[in-house]
Design a protein around this motif. Structure first.
Motif, PDB file in Angstrom:
ATOM      1  N   HIS A   6       0.811  -1.222   0.000  1.00 26.27           N
ATOM      2  CA  HIS A   6       0.000   0.000   0.000  1.00 26.27           C
ATOM      3  C   HIS A   6       0.843   1.270   0.000  1.00 26.27           C
ATOM      4  CE1 HIS A   6      -3.786  -2.125   0.305  1.00 26.27           C
ATOM      5  NE2 HIS A   6      -3.249  -2.894   1.236  1.00 26.27           N
ATOM      6  N   LEU A 146      -5.982  -1.571  -3.529  1.00 22.66           N
ATOM      7  CA  LEU A 146      -7.026  -0.580  -3.837  1.00 22.66           C
ATOM      8  C   LEU A 146      -6.734   0.702  -3.057  1.00 22.66           C
ATOM      9  CD1 LEU A 146     -10.271  -2.778  -3.814  1.00 22.66           C
ATOM     10  CD2 LEU A 146      -8.633  -2.383  -5.656  1.00 22.66           C
ATOM     11  N   PHE A 148      -6.884   3.889  -0.520  1.00 16.88           N
ATOM     12  CA  PHE A 148      -7.254   3.963   0.896  1.00 16.88           C
ATOM     13  C   PHE A 148      -8.699   4.442   1.032  1.00 16.88           C
ATOM     14  CE2 PHE A 148      -2.589   5.186   1.299  1.00 16.88           C
ATOM     15  CZ  PHE A 148      -2.200   3.894   1.603  1.00 16.88           C
ATOM     16  N   ASN A 149      -9.385   3.837   1.994  1.00 19.13           N
ATOM     17  CA  ASN A 149     -10.750   4.245   2.284  1.00 19.13           C
ATOM     18  C   ASN A 149     -10.706   5.087   3.562  1.00 19.13           C
ATOM     19  OD1 ASN A 149     -13.517   4.349   2.343  1.00 19.13           O
ATOM     20  ND2 ASN A 149     -13.787   2.304   3.184  1.00 19.13           N
ATOM     21  N   ASP A 150     -10.897   6.405   3.410  1.00 14.77           N
ATOM     22  CA  ASP A 150     -10.699   7.333   4.543  1.00 14.77           C
ATOM     23  C   ASP A 150     -11.896   8.275   4.670  1.00 14.77           C
ATOM     24  OD1 ASP A 150      -9.564   8.901   6.560  1.00 14.77           O
ATOM     25  OD2 ASP A 150      -8.472  10.161   5.135  1.00 14.77           O
TER      26      ASP A 150
ATOM     27  N   THR B 206      -9.199   2.244   6.140  1.00 19.71           N
ATOM     28  CA  THR B 206      -9.011   0.853   5.714  1.00 19.71           C
ATOM     29  C   THR B 206      -8.270   0.828   4.378  1.00 19.71           C
ATOM     30  OG1 THR B 206     -11.220   0.891   4.754  1.00 19.71           O
ATOM     31  CG2 THR B 206     -10.994  -0.208   6.875  1.00 19.71           C
ATOM     32  N   VAL B 208      -7.555  -2.036   1.298  1.00 16.17           N
ATOM     33  CA  VAL B 208      -7.915  -3.378   0.835  1.00 16.17           C
ATOM     34  C   VAL B 208      -6.927  -3.856  -0.216  1.00 16.17           C
ATOM     35  CG1 VAL B 208      -9.703  -4.750  -0.333  1.00 16.17           C
ATOM     36  CG2 VAL B 208     -10.359  -2.977   1.303  1.00 16.17           C
ATOM     37  N   TYR B 232      -9.799   1.922  -8.512  1.00 15.78           N
ATOM     38  CA  TYR B 232      -8.468   2.307  -8.978  1.00 15.78           C
ATOM     39  C   TYR B 232      -7.415   1.433  -8.298  1.00 15.78           C
ATOM     40  CZ  TYR B 232      -4.242   4.939  -9.844  1.00 15.78           C
ATOM     41  OH  TYR B 232      -2.965   5.286 -10.224  1.00 15.78           O
TER      42      TYR B 232
END
Lengths: 224, 259
Positions: A6, A146, A148-150, B206, B208, B232
Motif C-alpha cells: 500500500h 485498492l 485507501f478508504n478514509d 481501511t 484493501v 483504482y
C-alpha cells in the motif's frame, strides 16, 4: 506483512520502485531455508540495490550510544553484510531497486538460482508484468492495492503520505515525514540527510531512498 | 500516533498510554546518545529563552530516555499487532501479517476462480481499536463469508460464525490489523461494498488488497472486473511462481496420498 503493497502514488510514481522479496512458507518449504535466504540477498547485493532488509534491520539501522559529534558526521553507508548476517530464522528478506534494468537482472539470477522459495515483486502492476515477461516466467498470483478508504479524513496530504507509506508497517510516522519535509523545504537538512533519517526508522529495509529523494525534491518545489 | 507530548505544567515529555500502540519505534527506531538530562534541559531552556531554534537530529534521543514496559495481556496484544519485529506465535510471522498470496505458489491459499482479500484497518498510520474491527467481522460473518484460518485476527475470534472477537482485548488500540477472507469472483462487488459501508461507521482508515491466481501468467478475471466496477489500482504484489514444496515430511505425505 503487506508492508510493501500500500504505497501511496500513481503507477508512474513507481518508476524507480521495485521491491523483490523472498518468503518461505511455514511448514512447506521453510526447512533449511536460511542459507537460501542469505544467498538470495547476496545475489540482490550484486545489483546495486537502494536498500535491503531481513525483517529485523535494513541497510541503515538506528545506532545506540552515539557521541554528540554524530550530529555533524553520521555514517550513512548501507551495510549489506549486516543484513545478510542477520538472517537467522525463516522470514521475509527483501531488496529495493531504483532501476528497472537492475531489478530485471537481479530477478533473472534469482530465477536461475532456483531456491524453491516464493519470490514476489512489489511495484506497479505493469512493471511487474514487464519483469515477468522479460525474465521469461509466468506470474502465479497477483494482489492489487485498492485506494485507501478514509471517510473521516484522517490522512495527511499526498506528499506526506508518499513519504510515510514507504514503510508499510507505519514506523515512519506522518509527523516524522512532515518534519523532514519541512526541514528540507526550509534548507535545514539536505534531501540525503532527510532520507537517511527516514530510512533508519524502517526495520524491514524496504524504504526506498531514491524514490524518497525524488518525492522530497518535488515537494520542495510545490507545497500542497 | 502522536502519543508522546510535552506536558506544559511539568515541562516533561510524557506518553499517553491510551493512544500508544506499543509499536516500539520510539525505543527501537531511535538512535540514542546518553547525555546528562539536566544538561540537555538547560541547553534547551537557554535556546528557548534566546529564541534560538534547537535543532537536534529528529531520530536521536539525547538521553536514551525510552524504555519498553513489561507487557501483559490484554495490553500485550498492542505490541503483537503494532511492532513488526515481534513474532506472532499463531502465524510464525513477525507483526500482524500473514503469508497471503505471497506464498500462493506453494500454499494455493487462493486458487483458480477464487478471490482473496486483505482488509487492513488502521493503516496507514492512524491505528484502530478491536471494537472497530469487530464491526466489520460481524457484518462479514452475517453475510456467510468465511475467514482465513491462518490469520492472527481469526485466532482472536471466539466464534467465526458471528465474527465476535475476544472481549478482553476489544478496547485495545493497535497500529493495524488484517482481516483475511476468500470468496468467488461473483461476490467481489458485494464484499467491496460492505467494506466501504462499514468503513463509514468506524473511526479509522481501511486499505484493501485483493488477489487472485493468474492463468497462464495473466489475470483475465479480477482486473477487468475491478475496472468495470471503477476501482483504482496502480500497485500490486506479484508472486512470480518460483516456490515449491521442499520440506521432506510434506513431500512424503504428498507422495503417499497421490493416486
Amino acid at each position: 506483512m503487506t508492508n510493501t503493497l500500500h504505497r501511496y502514488g500513481h503507477a508512474e510514481s513507481f518508476k524507480d520502485d521495485y521491491i523483490i522479496f523472498a518468503i518461505p512458507s511455514k511448514g512447506k518449504n521453510d526447512e533449511d531455508c536460511i542459507p537460501k535466504l542469505k544467498q538470495f540477498l547476496r545475489i540482490c547485493a550484486k545489483y546495486n540495490p537502494s536498500n535491503m532488509g531481513n525483517g529485523n534491520r535494513g541497510s541503515l539501522a538506528p545506532e545506540k550510544g552515539l557521541h554528540p559529534t554524530a550530529h555533524w558526521k553520521r555514517d550513512a553507508t548501507p551495510d549489506w553484510e549486516k543484513v545478510i548476517d542477520g538472517v537467522n530464522k525463516p522470514g521475509t528478506v527483501s531488496a529495493v531497486f531504483a532501476s528497472e534494468e537492475q531489478a530485471h537482472a537481479c530477478l533473472k539470477e534469482v530465477i536461475a538460482a532456483d531456491f524453491g522459495i516464493s519470490v514476489n515483486m512489489s511495484t506497479s502492476v505493469e512493471n511487474a508484468k514487464r519483469a515477468a515477461e522479460t525474465c521469461g516466467i509466468k506470474r502465479h498470483s497477483v494482489e492489487y492495492a485498492l485506494a485507501f478508504n478514509d471517510p473521516h479524513d484522517h490522512l495527511p496530504n499526498s506528499q506526506v503520505l508518499g513519504l510515510s507509506t514507504m514503510c508499510g508497517h507505519g514506523m515512519v510516522s506522518f509527523n516524522m515525514a512532515r518534519k523532514m519535509l519541512d526541514m528540507v523545504r526550509e534548507g535545514r537538512r539536505t534531501t540525503e540527510q532527510a532520507v537517511t533519517t527516514l530510512m533508519r526508522l524502517c526495520p524491514c529495509g524496504v524504504y526506498n531512498p531514491e524514490r524518497a529523494k525524488r518525492l522530497l525534491e518535488a515537494a520542495c518545489k510545490e507545497q500542497r | 500516533m502522536g502519543a508522546i507530548y510535552v506536558d506544559q505544567t511539568r515541562n516533561r515529555a510524557l506518553i499517553n498510554d491510551d493512544a500508544c500502540v506499543e509499536c516500539g519505534t520510539c525505543y527501537r527506531g531511535m538512535s540514542t546518545e546518553h547525555l546528562n538530562p539536566v544538561m540537555v534541559r538547560a541547553v534547551r531552556k537557554a535556546a528557548k529563552f534566546l529564541r534560538f531554534r534547537f535543532e537536534p537530529e529528529p531520530d536521536v534521543c539525547p538521553t536514551g530516555a525510552f524504555e519498553m514496559n513489561e507487557l501483559e495481556m490484554p495490553r500485550l496484544i498492542r505490541q503483537i499487532f503494532s511492532d513488526p519485529v515481534v513474532e506472532h506465535k499463531s502465524t510464525g510471522i513477525k507483526g500482524r501479517g500473514t503469508e497471503e498470496v505471497k506464498t500462493n505458489d506453494v500454499s494455493l491459499r487462493v486458487n483458480s476462480g477464487e478471490v482473496g482479500y486483505t482488509i487492513e484497518f488502521g493503516r496507514p498510520g492512524v491505528g484502530v481499536r478491536f471494537s472497530d474491527i469487530q464491526e466489520m467481522t460481524r457484518v462479514l460473518a452475517k453475510e456467510g463469508i468465511t475467514f482465513e484460518k491462518n490469520n492472527p485476527i481469526t485466532h482472536l475470534m471466539i466464534d467465526t460464525r458471528t465474527g465476535d472477537l475476544r472481549t478482553d482485548i476489544i478496547n485495545e488500540k493497535i497500529l493495524s490489523a488484517i482481516v483475511e477472507i476468500k470468496t468467488t469472483i461473483k461476490e467481489v462487488e458485494r464484499v467491496l461494498e460492505i467494506v466501504e459501508q462499514v468503513g463509514e461507521r468506524i473511526d479509522t482508515v481501511t486499505a484493501v488488497g485483493i488477489s487472485t491466481r493468474c492463468e497462464d501468467g495473466e489475470d483475465k478475471v479480477l482486473a477487468p472486473l475491478l475496472d468495470k466496477l471503477g476501482y483504482y489500482y496502480s500497485r500490486a504484489k506479484t508472486n512470480m511462481g518460483l516456490g515449491r514444496i521442499t520440506n521432506q515430511i510434506v513431500l512424503k505425505h504428498a507422495e503417499a496420498v497421490a493416486p
